[in-house]
Write a protein that holds these residues in place. Structure first.
Motif, PDB file in Angstrom:
ATOM      1  N   VAL A   1       0.843  -1.152  -0.091  1.00  0.00           N
ATOM      2  CA  VAL A   1      -0.043   0.129   0.008  1.00  0.00           C
ATOM      3  C   VAL A   1       0.916   1.260   0.058  1.00  0.00           C
ATOM      4  CG1 VAL A   1      -1.767   1.300   1.103  1.00  0.00           C
ATOM      5  CG2 VAL A   1      -1.769  -1.382   1.219  1.00  0.00           C
ATOM      6  N   VAL A   2       0.842   2.040  -0.770  1.00  0.00           N
ATOM      7  CA  VAL A   2       1.501   3.377  -1.175  1.00  0.00           C
ATOM      8  C   VAL A   2       0.767   4.472  -0.968  1.00  0.00           C
ATOM      9  CG1 VAL A   2       3.234   4.769  -2.650  1.00  0.00           C
ATOM     10  CG2 VAL A   2       3.024   2.029  -2.750  1.00  0.00           C
ATOM     11  N   GLY A   3       1.058   5.239  -0.004  1.00  0.00           N
ATOM     12  CA  GLY A   3       0.255   6.702   0.026  1.00  0.00           C
ATOM     13  C   GLY A   3       1.232   7.617   0.791  1.00  0.00           C
ATOM     14  N   ALA A   4       0.596   8.984   0.972  1.00  0.00           N
ATOM     15  CA  ALA A   4       1.255  10.107   1.664  1.00  0.00           C
ATOM     16  C   ALA A   4       0.312  10.415   2.729  1.00  0.00           C
ATOM     17  CB  ALA A   4       1.497  10.991   0.489  1.00  0.00           C
ATOM     18  N   ASP A   5       1.009  10.604   3.831  1.00  0.00           N
ATOM     19  CA  ASP A   5       0.448  11.095   5.037  1.00  0.00           C
ATOM     20  C   ASP A   5      -0.738   9.936   5.437  1.00  0.00           C
ATOM     21  OD1 ASP A   5       2.612  12.767   5.591  1.00  0.00           O
ATOM     22  OD2 ASP A   5       1.184  14.277   4.433  1.00  0.00           O
ATOM     23  N   ASN A   6      -0.698   8.894   5.447  1.00  0.00           N
ATOM     24  CA  ASN A   6      -1.561   7.886   5.494  1.00  0.00           C
ATOM     25  C   ASN A   6      -2.559   8.014   6.560  1.00  0.00           C
ATOM     26  OD1 ASN A   6      -0.417   6.572   3.273  1.00  0.00           O
ATOM     27  ND2 ASN A   6       0.659   5.034   4.288  1.00  0.00           N
ATOM     28  N   ALA A   7      -1.977   8.567   7.870  1.00  0.00           N
ATOM     29  CA  ALA A   7      -2.806   8.535   8.945  1.00  0.00           C
ATOM     30  C   ALA A   7      -3.724   9.858   9.037  1.00  0.00           C
ATOM     31  CB  ALA A   7      -1.972   8.563  10.049  1.00  0.00           C
ATOM     32  N   ALA A   8      -3.423  10.782   7.888  1.00  0.00           N
ATOM     33  CA  ALA A   8      -3.969  12.034   7.891  1.00  0.00           C
ATOM     34  C   ALA A   8      -5.411  12.268   7.580  1.00  0.00           C
ATOM     35  CB  ALA A   8      -3.303  12.930   7.140  1.00  0.00           C
ATOM     36  N   SER A   9      -6.118  11.210   6.800  1.00  0.00           N
ATOM     37  CA  SER A   9      -7.459  10.893   6.473  1.00  0.00           C
ATOM     38  C   SER A   9      -8.058   9.633   7.069  1.00  0.00           C
ATOM     39  CB  SER A   9      -7.513  11.024   4.791  1.00  0.00           C
ATOM     40  OG  SER A   9      -6.943  12.383   4.482  1.00  0.00           O
ATOM     41  N   ARG A  10      -9.236   9.845   7.477  1.00  0.00           N
ATOM     42  CA  ARG A  10     -10.176   8.741   7.878  1.00  0.00           C
ATOM     43  C   ARG A  10     -10.268   7.505   6.695  1.00  0.00           C
ATOM     44  NH1 ARG A  10     -15.684   6.861   8.772  1.00  0.00           N
ATOM     45  NH2 ARG A  10     -16.454   8.616   7.499  1.00  0.00           N
ATOM     46  N   TRP A  11     -10.493   8.243   5.464  1.00  0.00           N
ATOM     47  CA  TRP A  11     -10.681   6.906   4.510  1.00  0.00           C
ATOM     48  C   TRP A  11      -9.381   6.391   4.090  1.00  0.00           C
ATOM     49  CZ3 TRP A  11      -8.255   6.503  -0.116  1.00  0.00           C
ATOM     50  CH2 TRP A  11      -7.533   7.758  -0.731  1.00  0.00           C
TER      51      TRP A  11
END
Length: 158
Positions: A97-107
């Motif tokens: 799973v690749v993301g940026a600031d993963n914890a910043a959004s509920r979704w």
């Protein structure tokens, strides 16, 4: 659209600045074969037109290199804020799973939680500048080509 850019100087190994959750370095070999890539499609990346960190395909690899050939064959699932996190496919292949600031959004947290709950081997990468250890097995602290190339090298073993 694929962007081809100049080669990245990997002598400045950006992965030295990465943070790894306990046991992740030892588990990386499980993700070096075929895996499924889940891209957390955040709004800022979609607005830019060309995502900054995207899926680490050839935009951050040397075209024709072993790393590019290895990584570009993986299927990519893009998940956005309007998608049901429970619809992320369960698979027996390892999932990155690749993301940026993963914890910043509920979704994004919901997607990560759903993938972790339904897939056997999951590696969560946060390429943002504010990674939360709960949602980052690997934190790169950057989403530029240098960080992407270093991550790609770790994931492919090339």
């Amino acid at each position: 659209m694929t962007l081809l850019a100049d080669a990245v100087d990997l002598d400045l190994d950006a992965s030295r600045g990465f943070r790894f959750a306990p046991g992740v370095r030892e588990a990386l070999t499980a993700f070096r074969g075929r895996c499924t890539v889940v891209r957390l499609a955040t709004l800022d990346n979609d607005v830019l037109g060309v995502p900054r960190w995207y899926t680490l395909q050839e935009a951050w690899a040397e075209p024709g290199s072993d790393a590019a050939a290895s990584w570009s064959g993986n299927p990519v699932v893009a998940v956005g804020p309007s998608d049901d996190p429970e619809l992320v496919l369960a698979t027996a292949t390892p999932v990155v799973v690749v993301g940026a600031d993963n914890a910043a959004s509920r979704w994004t947290r919901q997607v990560v939680d759903a993938v972790r709950a339904t897939c056997r081997s999951v590696l969560v990468v946060d390429m943002g500048e504010r990674p939360d250890p709960s949602y980052a097995d690997i934190a790169t602290y950057g989403h530029d080509r240098r960080h992407g190339a270093a991550l790609l090298g770790l994931l492919t073993g090339c």
